[in-house]
Motif scaffolding. Structure first.
Motif, mmCIF file in Angstrom:
data_model
loop_
_atom_site.group_PDB
_atom_site.id
_atom_site.type_symbol
_atom_site.label_atom_id
_atom_site.label_comp_id
_atom_site.label_asym_id
_atom_site.label_seq_id
_atom_site.Cartn_x
_atom_site.Cartn_y
_atom_site.Cartn_z
ATOM 1 N N GLY A 196 -15.881 -138.276 -29.706
ATOM 2 C CA GLY A 196 -14.526 -138.741 -29.432
ATOM 3 C C GLY A 196 -14.291 -140.140 -29.957
ATOM 4 N N SER A 197 -14.178 -140.278 -31.261
ATOM 5 C CA SER A 197 -14.060 -141.613 -31.846
ATOM 6 C C SER A 197 -12.627 -142.029 -32.162
ATOM 7 N N CYS A 198 -11.667 -141.131 -32.034
ATOM 8 C CA CYS A 198 -10.289 -141.470 -32.361
ATOM 9 C C CYS A 198 -9.688 -142.350 -31.267
ATOM 10 N N LEU A 199 -8.961 -143.376 -31.692
ATOM 11 C CA LEU A 199 -8.334 -144.307 -30.754
ATOM 12 C C LEU A 199 -7.062 -143.752 -30.129
ATOM 13 N N TYR A 200 -6.517 -142.726 -30.736
ATOM 14 C CA TYR A 200 -5.210 -142.208 -30.334
ATOM 15 C C TYR A 200 -5.316 -140.858 -29.647
ATOM 16 N N HIS A 201 -4.255 -140.532 -28.938
ATOM 17 C CA HIS A 201 -4.098 -139.203 -28.376
ATOM 18 C C HIS A 201 -2.735 -138.687 -28.794
ATOM 19 N N PRO A 202 -2.616 -137.562 -29.444
ATOM 20 C CA PRO A 202 -3.659 -136.661 -29.880
ATOM 21 C C PRO A 202 -4.500 -137.267 -31.011
ATOM 22 N N THR A 203 -5.602 -136.622 -31.327
ATOM 23 C CA THR A 203 -6.475 -137.142 -32.376
ATOM 24 C C THR A 203 -5.729 -137.170 -33.709
ATOM 25 N N CYS A 204 -6.255 -137.910 -34.654
ATOM 26 C CA CYS A 204 -5.598 -138.053 -35.956
ATOM 27 C C CYS A 204 -5.477 -136.708 -36.680
ATOM 28 N N SER A 205 -6.497 -135.861 -36.569
ATOM 29 C CA SER A 205 -6.419 -134.558 -37.245
ATOM 30 C C SER A 205 -5.368 -133.661 -36.587
ATOM 31 N N THR A 206 -5.278 -133.693 -35.280
ATOM 32 C CA THR A 206 -4.247 -132.915 -34.593
ATOM 33 C C THR A 206 -2.861 -133.461 -34.917
ATOM 34 N N TYR A 207 -2.742 -134.777 -35.015
ATOM 35 C CA TYR A 207 -1.483 -135.410 -35.388
ATOM 36 C C TYR A 207 -1.055 -134.944 -36.782
ATOM 37 N N MET A 208 -2.015 -134.901 -37.734
ATOM 38 C CA MET A 208 -1.704 -134.445 -39.095
ATOM 39 C C MET A 208 -1.180 -133.016 -39.079
ATOM 40 N N VAL A 209 -1.838 -132.141 -38.336
ATOM 41 C CA VAL A 209 -1.393 -130.746 -38.248
ATOM 42 C C VAL A 209 0.012 -130.680 -37.658
ATOM 43 N N ASP A 210 0.237 -131.355 -36.553
ATOM 44 C CA ASP A 210 1.556 -131.336 -35.910
ATOM 45 C C ASP A 210 2.639 -131.896 -36.835
ATOM 46 N N ALA A 211 2.335 -132.991 -37.531
ATOM 47 C CA ALA A 211 3.319 -133.622 -38.411
ATOM 48 C C ALA A 211 3.677 -132.707 -39.583
ATOM 49 N N VAL A 212 2.680 -132.065 -40.192
ATOM 50 C CA VAL A 212 2.951 -131.169 -41.324
ATOM 51 C C VAL A 212 3.737 -129.947 -40.865
ATOM 52 N N LEU A 213 3.375 -129.391 -39.726
ATOM 53 C CA LEU A 213 4.107 -128.218 -39.246
ATOM 54 C C LEU A 213 5.530 -128.570 -38.826
ATOM 55 N N LYS A 214 5.734 -129.763 -38.323
ATOM 56 C CA LYS A 214 7.060 -130.168 -37.852
ATOM 57 C C LYS A 214 7.954 -130.695 -38.979
ATOM 58 N N HIS A 215 7.391 -131.497 -39.902
ATOM 59 C CA HIS A 215 8.205 -132.186 -40.895
ATOM 60 C C HIS A 215 7.965 -131.746 -42.333
ATOM 61 N N ILE A 273 5.150 -130.552 -45.675
ATOM 62 C CA ILE A 273 3.911 -131.025 -46.293
ATOM 63 C C ILE A 273 3.997 -132.484 -46.712
ATOM 64 N N ILE A 274 5.036 -132.872 -47.406
ATOM 65 C CA ILE A 274 5.111 -134.240 -47.943
ATOM 66 C C ILE A 274 5.330 -135.256 -46.824
ATOM 67 N N LYS A 275 6.374 -135.076 -46.050
ATOM 68 C CA LYS A 275 6.669 -136.035 -44.982
ATOM 69 C C LYS A 275 5.576 -136.040 -43.919
ATOM 70 N N GLY A 276 5.076 -134.872 -43.560
ATOM 71 C CA GLY A 276 4.012 -134.789 -42.575
ATOM 72 C C GLY A 276 2.729 -135.447 -43.058
ATOM 73 N N SER A 277 2.434 -135.303 -44.347
ATOM 74 C CA SER A 277 1.244 -135.955 -44.907
ATOM 75 C C SER A 277 1.376 -137.465 -44.891
ATOM 76 N N VAL A 278 2.555 -137.966 -45.219
ATOM 77 C CA VAL A 278 2.786 -139.410 -45.169
ATOM 78 C C VAL A 278 2.556 -139.920 -43.754
ATOM 79 N N MET A 279 3.091 -139.201 -42.774
ATOM 80 C CA MET A 279 2.908 -139.606 -41.375
ATOM 81 C C MET A 279 1.436 -139.531 -40.974
ATOM 82 N N GLY A 280 0.760 -138.460 -41.377
ATOM 83 C CA GLY A 280 -0.640 -138.285 -41.017
ATOM 84 C C GLY A 280 -1.541 -139.337 -41.641
#
Length: 94
Positions: A29-48, A50-57
């Motif tokens: 559990g090394s991520c400083l954030y909740h949700p983890t960075c990888s989960t954030y990337m998945v959520d951002a890409v699915l919500k916004h 590929i391009i915008k979600g990747s920028v956010m991730g």
């Protein structure tokens, strides 16, 4: 959402899913954030998309360092450059 667009998003996220399943368990559990960075990337890409979600991730991954506090950081409802910039300001250690 169109099936083709949804399928492309999931295909794009295959490396993230592989990281989450194969590499992440070794780091603990090394991520400083909740949700983890990888989960954030998945959520951002699915919500916004590929391009915008990747920028956010990737912006989130850049913030995951000792110069930031971390904490609860959910994917914003709306995508703007201001929300990305605010993430860097909001969690910055002063």
């Amino acid at each position: 959402m169109k099936k083709t667009v949804k399928l492309l998003r999931y295909i794009f996220l295959i490396p993230v899913y592989l990281y989450k399943g194969l590499l992440s368990p070794f780091f603990g559990g090394s991520c400083l954030y909740h949700p983890t960075c990888s989960t954030y990337m998945v959520d951002a890409v699915l919500k916004h998309g590929i391009i915008k979600g990747s920028v956010m991730g990737f912006a989130r991954i850049l913030r995951c360092s000792r110069w930031y506090y971390g904490g609860d950081d959910q994917v914003p409802q709306f995508w703007t450059w201001k929300t990305i910039k605010d993430g860097f300001i909001l969690f910055k250690k002063h």
